[in-house]
Design an enzyme around this catalytic site. Structure first.
Site, PDB file in Angstrom:
ATOM      1  N   HIS A 210       0.899  -5.851  -4.700  1.00 32.91           N
ATOM      2  CA  HIS A 210       1.270  -6.764  -5.796  1.00 32.91           C
ATOM      3  C   HIS A 210       2.125  -6.070  -6.869  1.00 32.91           C
ATOM      4  O   HIS A 210       2.611  -6.712  -7.780  1.00 32.91           O
ATOM      5  CB  HIS A 210       0.039  -7.466  -6.400  1.00 32.91           C
ATOM      6  CG  HIS A 210      -0.842  -6.615  -7.261  1.00 32.91           C
ATOM      7  ND1 HIS A 210      -1.854  -7.144  -8.030  1.00 32.91           N
ATOM      8  CD2 HIS A 210      -0.885  -5.269  -7.477  1.00 32.91           C
ATOM      9  CE1 HIS A 210      -2.466  -6.183  -8.686  1.00 32.91           C
ATOM     10  NE2 HIS A 210      -1.906  -5.030  -8.362  1.00 32.91           N
ATOM     11  N   ASP A 211       2.259  -4.749  -6.740  1.00 32.31           N
ATOM     12  CA  ASP A 211       3.133  -4.013  -7.677  1.00 32.31           C
ATOM     13  C   ASP A 211       4.605  -4.082  -7.261  1.00 32.31           C
ATOM     14  O   ASP A 211       5.469  -3.633  -8.016  1.00 32.31           O
ATOM     15  CB  ASP A 211       2.749  -2.525  -7.709  1.00 32.31           C
ATOM     16  CG  ASP A 211       1.460  -2.268  -8.475  1.00 32.31           C
ATOM     17  OD1 ASP A 211       0.999  -3.193  -9.155  1.00 32.31           O
ATOM     18  OD2 ASP A 211       0.934  -1.148  -8.384  1.00 32.31           O
ATOM     19  N   GLU A 239      -6.058  -8.133  -1.913  1.00 29.84           N
ATOM     20  CA  GLU A 239      -5.132  -8.741  -2.887  1.00 29.84           C
ATOM     21  C   GLU A 239      -5.435 -10.225  -2.999  1.00 29.84           C
ATOM     22  O   GLU A 239      -6.046 -10.817  -2.100  1.00 29.84           O
ATOM     23  CB  GLU A 239      -3.676  -8.622  -2.381  1.00 29.84           C
ATOM     24  CG  GLU A 239      -3.121  -7.230  -2.296  1.00 29.84           C
ATOM     25  CD  GLU A 239      -2.449  -6.761  -3.582  1.00 29.84           C
ATOM     26  OE1 GLU A 239      -2.568  -7.453  -4.618  1.00 29.84           O
ATOM     27  OE2 GLU A 239      -1.809  -5.696  -3.544  1.00 29.84           O
ATOM     28  N   GLU A 271       1.817 -11.787  -7.441  1.00 27.10           N
ATOM     29  CA  GLU A 271       0.751 -12.200  -6.532  1.00 27.10           C
ATOM     30  C   GLU A 271       1.381 -13.106  -5.483  1.00 27.10           C
ATOM     31  O   GLU A 271       2.349 -13.812  -5.775  1.00 27.10           O
ATOM     32  CB  GLU A 271      -0.354 -12.934  -7.301  1.00 27.10           C
ATOM     33  CG  GLU A 271      -1.032 -12.070  -8.352  1.00 27.10           C
ATOM     34  CD  GLU A 271      -1.585 -10.753  -7.820  1.00 27.10           C
ATOM     35  OE1 GLU A 271      -2.038 -10.708  -6.659  1.00 27.10           O
ATOM     36  OE2 GLU A 271      -1.549  -9.753  -8.567  1.00 27.10           O
TER      37      GLU A 271
HETATM   38  C1  SAM Z   1      -2.514  -0.090  -9.186  1.00 27.99           C
HETATM   39  S1  SAM Z   1      -2.870   1.490  -8.627  1.00 27.99           S
HETATM   40  C2  SAM Z   1      -4.060   1.120  -7.375  1.00 27.99           C
HETATM   41  C3  SAM Z   1      -5.006   2.224  -7.181  1.00 27.99           C
HETATM   42  C4  SAM Z   1      -6.086   2.047  -6.119  1.00 27.99           C
HETATM   43  N1  SAM Z   1      -5.628   1.475  -4.880  1.00 27.99           N
HETATM   44  C5  SAM Z   1      -7.247   1.244  -6.643  1.00 27.99           C
HETATM   45  O1  SAM Z   1      -7.539   0.202  -6.101  1.00 27.99           O
HETATM   46  O2  SAM Z   1      -7.888   1.658  -7.589  1.00 27.99           O
HETATM   47  C6  SAM Z   1      -1.390   1.893  -7.694  1.00 27.99           C
HETATM   48  C7  SAM Z   1      -1.405   3.287  -7.095  1.00 27.99           C
HETATM   49  O3  SAM Z   1      -0.243   3.436  -6.279  1.00 27.99           O
HETATM   50  C8  SAM Z   1       0.204   4.767  -6.406  1.00 27.99           C
HETATM   51  N2  SAM Z   1       1.612   4.881  -5.988  1.00 27.99           N
HETATM   52  C9  SAM Z   1       2.698   4.399  -6.618  1.00 27.99           C
HETATM   53  N3  SAM Z   1       3.815   4.698  -5.937  1.00 27.99           N
HETATM   54  C10 SAM Z   1       3.416   5.401  -4.844  1.00 27.99           C
HETATM   55  C11 SAM Z   1       4.114   5.988  -3.755  1.00 27.99           C
HETATM   56  N4  SAM Z   1       5.440   5.911  -3.669  1.00 27.99           N
HETATM   57  N5  SAM Z   1       3.399   6.631  -2.803  1.00 27.99           N
HETATM   58  C12 SAM Z   1       2.050   6.719  -2.885  1.00 27.99           C
HETATM   59  N6  SAM Z   1       1.333   6.164  -3.891  1.00 27.99           N
HETATM   60  C13 SAM Z   1       2.002   5.520  -4.865  1.00 27.99           C
HETATM   61  C14 SAM Z   1       0.006   5.046  -7.891  1.00 27.99           C
HETATM   62  O4  SAM Z   1       0.035   6.429  -8.158  1.00 27.99           O
HETATM   63  C15 SAM Z   1      -1.338   4.386  -8.134  1.00 27.99           C
HETATM   64  O5  SAM Z   1      -2.405   5.290  -7.943  1.00 27.99           O
HETATM   65  O1  LIG Z   2      -2.658  -5.470 -15.412  1.00 26.82           O
HETATM   66  C1  LIG Z   2      -2.955  -5.253 -14.244  1.00 26.82           C
HETATM   67  C2  LIG Z   2      -4.007  -5.907 -13.644  1.00 26.82           C
HETATM   68  C3  LIG Z   2      -4.304  -5.641 -12.323  1.00 26.82           C
HETATM   69  C4  LIG Z   2      -5.414  -6.304 -11.716  1.00 26.82           C
HETATM   70  C5  LIG Z   2      -6.163  -7.240 -12.422  1.00 26.82           C
HETATM   71  C6  LIG Z   2      -7.240  -7.869 -11.831  1.00 26.82           C
HETATM   72  C7  LIG Z   2      -7.568  -7.570 -10.541  1.00 26.82           C
HETATM   73  O2  LIG Z   2      -8.669  -8.181  -9.971  1.00 26.82           O
HETATM   74  C8  LIG Z   2      -6.832  -6.647  -9.833  1.00 26.82           C
HETATM   75  C9  LIG Z   2      -5.756  -6.012 -10.413  1.00 26.82           C
HETATM   76  O3  LIG Z   2      -3.600  -4.790 -11.564  1.00 26.82           O
HETATM   77  C10 LIG Z   2      -2.557  -4.111 -12.133  1.00 26.82           C
HETATM   78  C11 LIG Z   2      -1.815  -3.199 -11.340  1.00 26.82           C
HETATM   79  O4  LIG Z   2      -2.126  -3.003 -10.047  1.00 26.82           O
HETATM   80  C12 LIG Z   2      -0.758  -2.513 -11.920  1.00 26.82           C
HETATM   81  O5  LIG Z   2      -0.050  -1.624 -11.153  1.00 26.82           O
HETATM   82  C13 LIG Z   2      -0.424  -2.703 -13.251  1.00 26.82           C
HETATM   83  C14 LIG Z   2      -1.127  -3.590 -14.024  1.00 26.82           C
HETATM   84  C15 LIG Z   2      -2.210  -4.309 -13.484  1.00 26.82           C
END
Ligand code: SAM
Ligand SMILES: O=c1cc(-c2ccc(O)cc2)oc2c(O)c(O)ccc12
Length: 305
Positions: A210-211, A239, A271
């Site tokens: 979703h990023d 997701e 999303e």
């Molecule tokens: C929103 S966080 C989700 C973390 C984890 N999956 C969780 O559920 O808690 C996104 C993660 O993607 C990682 N990320 C971003 N770009 C990446 C890449 N090119 N290769 C590997 N990981 C990456 C970030 O460092 C971060 O830890």
């Molecule tokens: O601002 C967010 C929020 C989320 C998020 C919120 C609620 C959920 O149940 C799951 C995820 O996730 C984010 C994320 O993955 C990110 O890279 C930036 C901001 C947020």
């Protein structure tokens, strides 16, 4: 439309518009409650807590605290119950327990994140529990699992604890895994998911796709497909799967709010609807997928080569 119907709609609109005008008040109050630890103090007190004692415990000016508590009681975050003929006290509710810092069902990290976008706390594992409890069968027969974008490994450590036959690989950017806690059952691997992903029976992605926009998702998913075996491999994606045309679906509306959060916090993230999931998965070489609902805004999507 009859006159009374128009009047009713006008009256509703008058209330609704003020809710939009002052919509920020709810999150501001709840943020304040978390920072002060109000839910923690009331829960630990064990019986209805008088305002005077709450004010002393929190070291707050009582009349201001009263106004904040009045707002939260009105919004059914706390209950107000009689202690004796003259005094009332505040008690916990299922909603207030979600504001307890470090509580079992705590949503406090999310609220702080959404109200202060730069605040990045350990909000990682929130959907992990729902996945473990709601969809344990997804992990049957999975001997090795790579958590793609696994952050500090919190989610993977919960999965490996729940399903001890799994060998876990926590994969994230090198500077992220460099500071991830070391653990016997999990290997930390640094790298770039757009370049290459470590091999495993299944690739797990929670709150990753979703990023990114569709094109980027397809690149990541193609790398996942290369990392898993053709015969028994799969991707497991946690997701939201938005369902269009579903009216009066409150959890569905939370999905739409999450979509707004992604628009605010990311460059091209969003999303996705079921149709959009089908598109990115098929474009990445996955021939079929299943969507398993869990007790969360998210679903667990399994994609097969
Ligand atoms: C929103 S966080 C989700 C973390 C984890 N999956 C969780 O559920 O808690 C996104 C993660 O993607 C990682 N990320 C971003 N770009 C990446 C890449 N090119 N290769 C590997 N990981 C990456 C970030 O460092 C971060 O830890
Ligand atoms: O601002 C967010 C929020 C989320 C998020 C919120 C609620 C959920 O149940 C799951 C995820 O996730 C984010 C994320 O993955 C990110 O890279 C930036 C901001 C947020």
């Amino acid at each position: 439309m009859e006159v009374s119907g128009i009047e009713e709609e006008e009256a509703r609109a008058e209330v609704d518009i003020w809710n939009y005008v002052f919509g920020y008040a709810k999150i501001a109050v709840v943020k304040c409650a978390i920072e002060l630890g109000i839910a923690n103090v009331i829960e630990n007190y064990g019986s209805p807590m008088p305002l005077s004692e709450l004010a002393t415990a929190l070291r707050c000016e009582p009349s201001r605290l009263y106004r904040i508590m009045r707002f939260m009681v009105h919004d059914r975050i706390f209950k107000q119950e009689p202690i004796n003929q003259h005094t009332v006290g505040f008690s916990s509710t299922p909603l207030s327990r979600r504001l307890i810092k470090d509580g079992e069902n705590s949503m406090a990290p999310f609220i702080l994140l959404e109200s202060s976008p730069t605040w990045l706390a350990p909000w990682h594992s929130l959907s992990a529990r729902a996945t473990i409890e709601g969809c344990p069968e997804v992990f049957d027969g999975v001997e090795s699992l790579v958590d793609v974008g696994g952050g500090n490994g919190t989610t993977l450590s919960l999965l490996v604890k729940a399903f001890p036959w799994i060998r876990g690989i926590n994969f994230d950017l090198p500077h992220v895994v460099a500071v991830a806690p070391k653990s016997g059952s999990i290997e930390n691997v640094g790298g770039d998911m757009f370049m290459s992903i470590p091999n495993a029976d299944a690739a797990f992605l929670m709150w990753i796709l979703h990023d990114w926009d569709d094109e980027e998702c397809i690149k990541i998913l193609k790398k996942c497909r290369e990392a898993i075996p053709e015969d028994k491999g799969k991707v497991i994606i946690v997701e939201a799967a938005l369902e269009e045309d579903k009216e009066d679906d409150e959890l569905g509306f939370v999905g739409l709010m999450l979509d707004m959060a992604m628009m605010a916090h990311t460059d091209k993230g969003k999303e996705r609807t079921l149709k959009e999931w089908s598109y990115v998965l098929r474009q990445s070489g996955f021939t079929r997928f299943t969507v398993n609902p869990i007790c969360a805004v998210q679903s667990v999507i399994e994609g097969y080569p």
